[in-house]
Design a protein around this motif. Sequence first.
Motif, PDB file in Angstrom:
ATOM      1  N   TYR A 179      51.811  53.451 -35.785  1.00 36.89           N
ATOM      2  CA  TYR A 179      52.781  52.969 -34.820  1.00 36.89           C
ATOM      3  C   TYR A 179      53.970  52.194 -35.195  1.00 36.89           C
ATOM      4  CZ  TYR A 179      49.630  55.935 -32.187  1.00 36.89           C
ATOM      5  OH  TYR A 179      48.767  56.964 -31.788  1.00 36.89           O
ATOM      6  N   PRO A 180      55.172  52.199 -34.742  1.00 34.58           N
ATOM      7  CA  PRO A 180      56.310  51.357 -35.211  1.00 34.58           C
ATOM      8  C   PRO A 180      56.156  50.007 -35.144  1.00 34.58           C
ATOM      9  CG  PRO A 180      57.062  53.369 -34.066  1.00 34.58           C
ATOM     10  CD  PRO A 180      55.585  53.250 -33.813  1.00 34.58           C
ATOM     11  N   ALA A 181      55.405  49.371 -34.521  1.00 31.52           N
ATOM     12  CA  ALA A 181      55.539  47.806 -33.889  1.00 31.52           C
ATOM     13  C   ALA A 181      55.028  47.254 -35.289  1.00 31.52           C
ATOM     14  CB  ALA A 181      54.610  47.521 -32.794  1.00 31.52           C
ATOM     15  N   ASN A 182      56.168  46.631 -35.882  1.00 32.68           N
ATOM     16  CA  ASN A 182      55.741  45.624 -37.051  1.00 32.68           C
ATOM     17  C   ASN A 182      55.153  46.390 -38.054  1.00 32.68           C
ATOM     18  OD1 ASN A 182      56.142  43.126 -38.312  1.00 32.68           O
ATOM     19  ND2 ASN A 182      53.729  42.861 -38.013  1.00 32.68           N
ATOM     20  N   GLY A 237      48.423  42.218 -24.825  1.00 34.78           N
ATOM     21  CA  GLY A 237      49.739  41.673 -24.948  1.00 34.78           C
ATOM     22  C   GLY A 237      50.099  42.061 -26.541  1.00 34.78           C
ATOM     23  N   TYR A 238      51.448  41.779 -26.787  1.00 38.45           N
ATOM     24  CA  TYR A 238      51.883  42.082 -27.973  1.00 38.45           C
ATOM     25  C   TYR A 238      53.062  41.309 -28.109  1.00 38.45           C
ATOM     26  CZ  TYR A 238      53.640  43.903 -32.361  1.00 38.45           C
ATOM     27  OH  TYR A 238      54.243  43.844 -33.788  1.00 38.45           O
ATOM     28  N   HIS A 239      53.280  40.054 -28.885  1.00 40.60           N
ATOM     29  CA  HIS A 239      54.390  39.259 -29.187  1.00 40.60           C
ATOM     30  C   HIS A 239      55.064  38.919 -27.857  1.00 40.60           C
ATOM     31  CE1 HIS A 239      55.203  40.321 -33.539  1.00 40.60           C
ATOM     32  NE2 HIS A 239      54.016  39.805 -33.570  1.00 40.60           N
ATOM     33  N   GLN A 240      54.090  38.575 -26.777  1.00 34.09           N
ATOM     34  CA  GLN A 240      54.842  38.196 -25.525  1.00 34.09           C
ATOM     35  C   GLN A 240      54.480  36.887 -24.977  1.00 34.09           C
ATOM     36  OE1 GLN A 240      54.779  41.068 -22.329  1.00 34.09           O
ATOM     37  NE2 GLN A 240      54.520  42.938 -23.564  1.00 34.09           N
ATOM     38  N   TRP A 241      53.302  36.430 -25.522  1.00 36.18           N
ATOM     39  CA  TRP A 241      53.011  35.115 -24.777  1.00 36.18           C
ATOM     40  C   TRP A 241      53.793  33.938 -25.089  1.00 36.18           C
ATOM     41  CZ3 TRP A 241      49.022  35.136 -21.616  1.00 36.18           C
ATOM     42  CH2 TRP A 241      48.440  33.923 -21.080  1.00 36.18           C
ATOM     43  N   GLY A 242      54.392  33.277 -23.989  1.00 34.05           N
ATOM     44  CA  GLY A 242      55.360  32.513 -24.169  1.00 34.05           C
ATOM     45  C   GLY A 242      56.809  32.742 -24.330  1.00 34.05           C
ATOM     46  N   LEU A 243      57.105  34.067 -24.301  1.00 33.09           N
ATOM     47  CA  LEU A 243      58.213  34.570 -24.603  1.00 33.09           C
ATOM     48  C   LEU A 243      59.442  34.564 -23.246  1.00 33.09           C
ATOM     49  CD1 LEU A 243      57.823  37.266 -27.176  1.00 33.09           C
ATOM     50  CD2 LEU A 243      58.286  34.869 -27.406  1.00 33.09           C
ATOM     51  N   THR A 244      60.519  35.457 -23.340  1.00 30.97           N
ATOM     52  CA  THR A 244      61.549  35.286 -22.233  1.00 30.97           C
ATOM     53  C   THR A 244      60.885  36.007 -20.834  1.00 30.97           C
ATOM     54  OG1 THR A 244      62.607  37.457 -22.899  1.00 30.97           O
ATOM     55  CG2 THR A 244      63.244  34.995 -23.577  1.00 30.97           C
ATOM     56  N   HIS A 245      59.736  36.931 -21.128  1.00 31.88           N
ATOM     57  CA  HIS A 245      59.040  37.582 -20.077  1.00 31.88           C
ATOM     58  C   HIS A 245      57.863  36.894 -19.296  1.00 31.88           C
ATOM     59  CE1 HIS A 245      61.791  41.102 -21.085  1.00 31.88           C
ATOM     60  NE2 HIS A 245      61.217  41.059 -22.178  1.00 31.88           N
ATOM     61  N   ASP A 282      50.556  48.145 -29.071  1.00 36.91           N
ATOM     62  CA  ASP A 282      51.512  47.241 -29.496  1.00 36.91           C
ATOM     63  C   ASP A 282      52.789  47.975 -29.465  1.00 36.91           C
ATOM     64  OD1 ASP A 282      49.494  45.564 -30.391  1.00 36.91           O
ATOM     65  OD2 ASP A 282      49.390  46.610 -32.566  1.00 36.91           O
ATOM     66  N   TRP A 283      52.942  49.114 -30.045  1.00 36.65           N
ATOM     67  CA  TRP A 283      53.948  50.077 -29.835  1.00 36.65           C
ATOM     68  C   TRP A 283      54.605  50.061 -28.348  1.00 36.65           C
ATOM     69  CZ3 TRP A 283      54.246  54.809 -27.307  1.00 36.65           C
ATOM     70  CH2 TRP A 283      55.639  55.604 -27.260  1.00 36.65           C
ATOM     71  N   PHE A 284      53.592  50.464 -27.249  1.00 38.69           N
ATOM     72  CA  PHE A 284      53.853  50.742 -26.112  1.00 38.69           C
ATOM     73  C   PHE A 284      54.470  49.421 -25.462  1.00 38.69           C
ATOM     74  CE2 PHE A 284      52.803  50.857 -21.931  1.00 38.69           C
ATOM     75  CZ  PHE A 284      53.137  52.020 -21.036  1.00 38.69           C
ATOM     76  N   ILE A 285      53.822  48.377 -25.517  1.00 36.75           N
ATOM     77  CA  ILE A 285      54.326  47.288 -24.761  1.00 36.75           C
ATOM     78  C   ILE A 285      55.740  46.848 -25.394  1.00 36.75           C
ATOM     79  CG2 ILE A 285      54.104  44.406 -24.870  1.00 36.75           C
ATOM     80  CD1 ILE A 285      51.052  45.074 -24.872  1.00 36.75           C
ATOM     81  N   GLU A 286      55.935  47.173 -26.698  1.00 42.84           N
ATOM     82  CA  GLU A 286      57.464  46.740 -27.211  1.00 42.84           C
ATOM     83  C   GLU A 286      58.493  47.573 -26.912  1.00 42.84           C
ATOM     84  OE1 GLU A 286      57.991  45.152 -31.677  1.00 42.84           O
ATOM     85  OE2 GLU A 286      58.207  47.221 -31.921  1.00 42.84           O
ATOM     86  N   PHE A 288      58.326  49.745 -23.922  1.00 40.36           N
ATOM     87  CA  PHE A 288      58.483  50.128 -22.676  1.00 40.36           C
ATOM     88  C   PHE A 288      58.354  48.797 -21.850  1.00 40.36           C
ATOM     89  CE2 PHE A 288      56.893  54.157 -24.140  1.00 40.36           C
ATOM     90  CZ  PHE A 288      57.426  54.948 -23.621  1.00 40.36           C
ATOM     91  N   SER A 289      58.070  47.633 -22.464  1.00 42.18           N
ATOM     92  CA  SER A 289      57.958  46.473 -21.612  1.00 42.18           C
ATOM     93  C   SER A 289      56.987  46.346 -20.229  1.00 42.18           C
ATOM     94  CB  SER A 289      59.281  45.653 -21.182  1.00 42.18           C
ATOM     95  OG  SER A 289      60.051  45.541 -22.432  1.00 42.18           O
ATOM     96  N   LYS A 290      55.736  47.275 -20.612  1.00 43.38           N
ATOM     97  CA  LYS A 290      54.698  47.466 -19.488  1.00 43.38           C
ATOM     98  C   LYS A 290      53.609  46.962 -20.027  1.00 43.38           C
ATOM     99  CE  LYS A 290      57.435  51.543 -17.306  1.00 43.38           C
ATOM    100  NZ  LYS A 290      57.158  53.017 -17.026  1.00 43.38           N
ATOM    101  N   PRO A 291      52.682  46.884 -19.070  1.00 45.00           N
ATOM    102  CA  PRO A 291      51.249  46.476 -19.526  1.00 45.00           C
ATOM    103  C   PRO A 291      50.643  47.357 -20.384  1.00 45.00           C
ATOM    104  CG  PRO A 291      51.527  46.259 -17.170  1.00 45.00           C
ATOM    105  CD  PRO A 291      52.513  46.974 -17.617  1.00 45.00           C
ATOM    106  N   ALA A 292      49.796  47.033 -21.284  1.00 48.66           N
ATOM    107  CA  ALA A 292      48.887  47.909 -22.117  1.00 48.66           C
ATOM    108  C   ALA A 292      47.836  47.182 -22.677  1.00 48.66           C
ATOM    109  CB  ALA A 292      49.550  48.701 -23.099  1.00 48.66           C
ATOM    110  N   PHE A 293      46.733  47.612 -23.109  1.00 48.85           N
ATOM    111  CA  PHE A 293      45.689  46.822 -23.579  1.00 48.85           C
ATOM    112  C   PHE A 293      44.642  47.632 -24.429  1.00 48.85           C
ATOM    113  CE2 PHE A 293      44.623  47.221 -19.198  1.00 48.85           C
ATOM    114  CZ  PHE A 293      43.436  47.624 -19.134  1.00 48.85           C
ATOM    115  N   THR A 294      44.033  47.198 -25.411  1.00 47.51           N
ATOM    116  CA  THR A 294      42.999  47.739 -25.857  1.00 47.51           C
ATOM    117  C   THR A 294      41.775  47.212 -25.663  1.00 47.51           C
ATOM    118  OG1 THR A 294      44.457  48.016 -27.955  1.00 47.51           O
ATOM    119  CG2 THR A 294      42.020  48.129 -28.408  1.00 47.51           C
ATOM    120  N   VAL A 295      40.765  48.205 -25.271  1.00 44.93           N
ATOM    121  CA  VAL A 295      39.362  47.938 -25.021  1.00 44.93           C
ATOM    122  C   VAL A 295      38.354  48.055 -26.269  1.00 44.93           C
ATOM    123  CG1 VAL A 295      37.553  48.133 -23.254  1.00 44.93           C
ATOM    124  CG2 VAL A 295      39.917  48.285 -22.427  1.00 44.93           C
ATOM    125  N   GLU A 296      37.749  47.157 -26.625  1.00 46.72           N
ATOM    126  CA  GLU A 296      36.683  47.533 -27.537  1.00 46.72           C
ATOM    127  C   GLU A 296      35.441  47.685 -26.860  1.00 46.72           C
ATOM    128  OE1 GLU A 296      36.925  47.858 -30.796  1.00 46.72           O
ATOM    129  OE2 GLU A 296      39.223  47.144 -31.304  1.00 46.72           O
TER     130      GLU A 296
END
Length: 336
Positions: A179-182, A237-245, A282-286, A288-296
């Motif tokens: 996926y394209p994120a990074n 989360g992906y690259h969001q902690w402490g950012l403008t959002h 990671d791609w979805f959050i980047e 769409f700016s909506k919640p997503a998470f991975t469950v192991e």
Amino acid sequence: MLKIFNLLFIIWIFFFPLKGHACIVDTEKIYTYDALTEDLMELSKMYPDLITYQTLTTTPFGRNVWAIKVGNGETTILINGAHHAREWLTSALLMKMIETYADAYQNGHTVEDLHPSILDKVSIWFVPMVNPDGVTLQQTGLNAYPIGFHPFLIEMNEGSWNFERWKANLFGMDLNRQYPANWSHLKGVNRKPSYQFYKGTQPLEADEARALVDFTYQIKPEIAVSYHSSGNMIFWGYHQWGLTHTTKFTRDYYAIAEKVSELTKYPIDEPESYQQGGGYTDWFIEEFSKPAFTVEIGQLIEDRSLPLEEFLDIWVKNKKMGLFLAERALKRKNEK
């Protein structure tokens, strides 16, 4: 007389199962692509007003990547599993959710404290097996594929004829590094096709990943989840902690991530200042700016699929996930 009655009762149950008794998805044996496809057809016939499905893509070896909708609402969420071949127990988990929610809806039952009537307003889209070719190779070995393809598979598997550790698709691409994120800066990846960690020559090179991205654009889910194994962990989360959002992200964290952690008893791995990327969520959050998470799911193991004995514990922890997220998605939509 009693023996005759018992025999007749057994025959009746066999041909006319009791209402409310979900019994299609068999989680006590290796869950294959063929079993999933057969279960999907049966469930769609049993619950035609609630379950629909479509093919996102068909692999060169003739296997469909199925997308299955449960519900009739305009608001959507998306839950996927088995990006990685050896993680097929996630497919069984998602198919069990589909069956359980449909059965509860039709018969007016709750799933613990959650009522499936939410499915009138929210549709849950499931993609239970993103990587059907890889899953089939991991489960059955070389015999599932043409003999001329065997040397290539063995080479990607570092010379081993044992494919128990296989994660990639059949062309040696790790779908959750597609996926394209990074993508350009991923670390720890292989430089050539391999049973794991090869990111490909460009993002979305793999048909399976590209089809899932196209489908995500199509349905625009409010929340997305990828199920993987193993480790009993939630990556949020992906690259969001402490950012403008921060305000929005913190709201979603406490309204969704923390609640999911309480639900599953899985701890949350809080985002770091740098994250690897390359994954679907990671791609979805980047994008769409909506919640997503991975469950192991499952106890941490290395280089193999989870044992079937773990399924019951995994099911108890995760069975409400879809309905819970459907409720949260509707709340988010209404808040807008």
